[in-house]
Enzyme design. Structure first.
Site, mmCIF file in Angstrom:
data_model
loop_
_atom_site.group_PDB
_atom_site.id
_atom_site.type_symbol
_atom_site.label_atom_id
_atom_site.label_comp_id
_atom_site.label_asym_id
_atom_site.label_seq_id
_atom_site.Cartn_x
_atom_site.Cartn_y
_atom_site.Cartn_z
ATOM 1 N N TYR A 199 4.627 22.767 51.929
ATOM 2 C CA TYR A 199 5.199 23.372 50.724
ATOM 3 C C TYR A 199 6.718 23.479 50.829
ATOM 4 C CZ TYR A 199 5.933 26.712 46.942
ATOM 5 O OH TYR A 199 6.365 27.326 45.797
ATOM 6 N N TRP A 240 10.681 22.954 48.156
ATOM 7 C CA TRP A 240 11.337 22.285 47.030
ATOM 8 C C TRP A 240 11.845 20.895 47.387
ATOM 9 C CZ3 TRP A 240 13.841 24.399 42.255
ATOM 10 C CH2 TRP A 240 13.194 25.548 41.794
#
Length: 770
Positions: free
Chosen positions: A110, A112
């Site tokens: 996980y 960005w």
């Protein structure tokens, strides 16, 4: 000749290059409100904490998989060649697959990562793992886990979690905007995939000029922009659901609710009404009841309810509300409160989530495709809720419940992370550190020596967006950007596509992974695929060569403002919701049948962990709010000038009300120790009346910097608040993160604060990296 463009989650920009280095970036000319974060990009790209070549942790290299795991985070790294590094990765993947199966590989990864749609690190990793047999993954996001699971059950899909009715409709039709958690402009600097135009400030200004009244219900005054002149109601953190229930109670008791709307468009109001009036538990959820919990005056709650009923009212709730214990409840309560008002589906009425959580959630982007790299079907069904990684690593084979399912935590032997930093975004980092010692091997792709890289066994240097070609696009933005390579890769960095292509070759799946394409050919393919889909929607995009030459493509604005649920309101039989009833589920039979004591079949009040009646309140009387920073994106570019200029004595700022500071002998600029039973960290005090007493605020994202690297429980010198936050699932329904339910104490730090080392590479690399 003009410079090529590039893109980031905080904005499109033009890099200025001299002598092979990015020396400056200029904001995109079409952006009316560019983010100052752009100025940190040159600092990050050329920072001395770049990973310059492949490296392996010394203990792992000597003892092999599973050996000396306690050294993670504290040991030095040994430089190796790319060939050697890929040999090690190949060998480990094949060993784990042969001995334990692909289920033992955790590829949730996980984070960005970058704005590029092709070189998106998680997509590249998971595409590769799918080609070699699959992996254990994750469900949901840290941003909206509780809200997404809940809203899917109550409204039928998750689209309303990220925006809804457009700002244009609000500005044209709304009288009153009630903001739970405000609409903080610091968060609207960013959006996943990139931002060509920042418009939130413009729309808020337009709404204010139209005469709209704003009410900010938040412990933090500047969660609402000063120019909104918003009424400020400053409740105790985590009491939002109680306030919403009391608002609903006033509406029902005074006959201000819309019975026709509830009858035609909703199910289960009678169950909720019985609970609201105290029939279920003998406790009426009235304004006096909520006043005791929230510390807001009961008269203020009743007055607001009446104004909401008398006005065209739009209710917003920031994502932060559902990142708390029982975080499903405030979102369900918002939906129910809006249903009672009966304005859902009307221009400027109803509700929306996340309007102050990211840019572009309520803009005028037309409904259009977004280029995206397909991952393929993962044959492994094993997964965890995204924020339960520590529980997974500590409890292999143990049962857990999620969204109506009884599941078991998998036994993970290898963690593969690319494009994220769990030692930034996960809660209770000391607990994570203990769990992180369990896997036999941890592989990380990373441009910088983050805490996650320092806690890995094999680290492969990855490029930044400026060192490769890509395509920038977001489902929330009207611009598609040609992200052209501006500089050569720094050090020995490779892009993820190259790394995984070479690994795929070793597994005999190179052709299926690459589809016979180079990186730029894949970028062209993703654009052309989206362009064909757009053509089916009667949208005309330029061909790839024209797009690439021009540098960007701007989609026209949507011709009409969007009104969430307008079709449903017009004809609920022809446009039903995708719920069992086809209507808004104020009471959900499905959730009720799960039998969860921590999430009933209707919105309800649950006392948060570490809150009322707890010894924790006496020992740790301050509520810590961990907001998103205004000076970086999460932990990205913490080494950049914008973030560094905000530090206090090199530490992350901690805002505290002057009353609380005076009680502790704390002054502006003091270095303070913030602590609870989970850990301790240093920060720099900033006294501010924009916080209600009893609350402190520390932004997330300061790079984790333990005083004793690799030692669980060590003092964090730099100010990462996740050494303090609660690592608990919101409920058995969503199992989302509960970071906003955290109590602490603060004291002045006596003595000389330890030196910050967060941005120093591991020992082996320091002499050659500076």
């Amino acid at each position: 000749m003009k410079n090529a463009l590039n893109s980031s989650h905080w904005g499109v920009f033009e890099p200025i290059v001299a002598a092979g280095r990015v020396v400056e970036v200029r904001p995109f000319a079409s952006d009316p409100d560019p983010s100052p974060l752009l100025r940190s990009i040159p600092d990050a790209v050329h920072h001395h904490c770049r990973v310059m070549q492949p490296a392996v942790r010394e203990g792992w290299l000597k003892h092999g998989p599973g050996g000396a795991n306690e050294g993670r985070g504290g040991e030095r790294f040994i430089p190796v060649t790319w060939e050697h590094a890929l040999d090690l990765v190949e060998s480990e993947l094949k060993r784990v697959i042969a001995d334990y199966g692909n289920k033992a590989i955790f590829g949730g990864s996980y984070g960005w990562s970058s704005a590029g749609r092709f070189h998106q690190a998680k997509s590249q990793l998971q595409r590769f793992l799918v080609k070699i047999g699959g992996f254990t993954g994750t469900k949901d996001t840290y941003s909206t886990a509780a809200g997404s699971v809940l809203v899917k059950r109550v409204l039928g899909d998750t689209r309303t979690v990220a925006g809804g009715t457009s700002w244009q409709s609000i500005a044209d039709h709304t009288d009153l905007v009630v903001m739970f958690g405000g609409v903080p402009l610091r968060n609207t600097q960013v959006t996943p995939g990139g931002v060509g135009e920042h418009t939130t400030r413009y729309w808020l200004s337009k709404a204010k000029a139209a005469g709209i009244t704003f009410c900010n219900i938040s412990p933090i005054r500047d969660d609402a922009a000063t120019f909104l002149d918003a009424e400020w109601l400053a409740p105790r953190p985590n009491s939002d659901t109680a306030i919403m229930l009391a608002l609903a109670h006033t509406l029902v008791k005074e006959g201000l609710h819309d019975e026709d709307f509830l009858e035609r468009y909703c199910v289960g109001f009678e169950h909720f009404r019985d609970y609201l009036l105290g029939g279920a538990d003998g406790i009426a959820k009235d304004a006096e009841w909520a006043a005791d919990l929230s510390e807001l005056p009961a008269d203020s709650i009743r007055s607001l309810a009446r104004r909401m009923a008398q006005s065209r009212t739009f209710i917003t709730a920031n994502w932060s509300l559902q990142r708390s214990d029982h975080g499903e409840q405030p979102f369900w309560a918002v939906i129910t409160l809006a249903a009672l008002l009966g304005q859902i589906g009307l221009p400027g009425g109803g509700f929306g989530f996340g309007y102050g959580s990211a840019e572009g959630l309520a803009g005028l982007r037309p409904d259009a495709p977004t280029p995206e790299l397909p991952i393929g079907h993962n044959p492994i069904s094993s997964f965890i809720p995204v924020a339960r990684i520590t529980d997974m690593l500590l409890n292999p084979g143990q049962p857990f419940q999620y969204n109506g399912r009884d599941l078991l935590y998998p036994d993970i032997r290898l963690v593969y992370w690319s494009g994220g930093n769990p030692f930034h975004h996960h809660q209770d980092l000391n607990r994570l550190s203990r769990a992180w010692q369990r896997p036999e091997t941890i592989i990380v792709h990373e441009p910088w020596w983050t805490a996650t890289a320092k806690h890995a066994d094999i680290v492969l240097p990855a490029t930044t967006t400026l060192e490769r070609d890509d395509i920038g696009a977001s489902s929330r933005d009207r611009f598609i950007v040609a992200m052209k390579q501006a500089i050569a890769p720094v050090g020995q960095a490779h892009d993820d596509f190259t790394i995984f292509s070479d690994l795929a070759d070793r597994f005999g799946v190179r052709e299926t992974f690459t589809e016979g394409r180079t990186a730029l050919e894949f970028v062209r393919h993703l654009y052309d695929t989206a362009r064909k889909q757009a053509a089916r929607w009667e949208m005309c995009w330029p061909d790839f060569d024209e797009f690439w030459m021009h540098g960007y493509f701007e989609m026209p604005k949507a011709p009409n403002p969007f009104v969430q649920f307008a079709d449903f309101r017009r004809d609920p039989l022809y446009y039903p919701l995708v719920t069992p009833s086809g209507r808004i589920e104020i009471f959900s039979e499905t959730i009720a049948e799960f039998g969860y004591e921590d999430c009933l079949g209707h919105p309800a009040w649950f006392e948060p962990a570490e809150w009322l009646g707890s010894r924790q309140v006496q020992r740790y009387p301050l509520h810590l709010l961990t907001t998103q920073p205004s000076t970086r994106l999460h932990s990205q570019m913490d080494m950049g000038r914008i973030s560094q200029d905000s530090k206090i004595a090199g530490r992350e700022p901690m805002r505290i009300n002057p009353v609380d500071a005076a009680r502790r002998g704390i002054g502006d600029g003091d270095v303070v120790r913030v602590f609870n039973d989970r850990g301790a960290m240093l920060a720099g005090a900033v006294l501010s009346k924009d916080l209600r007493p009893g609350v402190i605020q520390i932004s997330t994202g300061a790079w984790y910097d333990p005083e004793q690297p690799g030692v669980v429980g060590s003092l964090d010198k730099h100010g990462n608040p996740n050494v303090l936050t609660l690592d608990k699932g919101t409920s058995r329904l969503a199992q989302g993160p509960s970071a906003q339910t955290t109590l602490v104490e603060v004291e002045r730090y006596l003595g000389e604060p330890p030196r910050i080392t967060a941005f120093e590479p591991p020992l082996t690399f320091r002499s050659s990296s500076h």
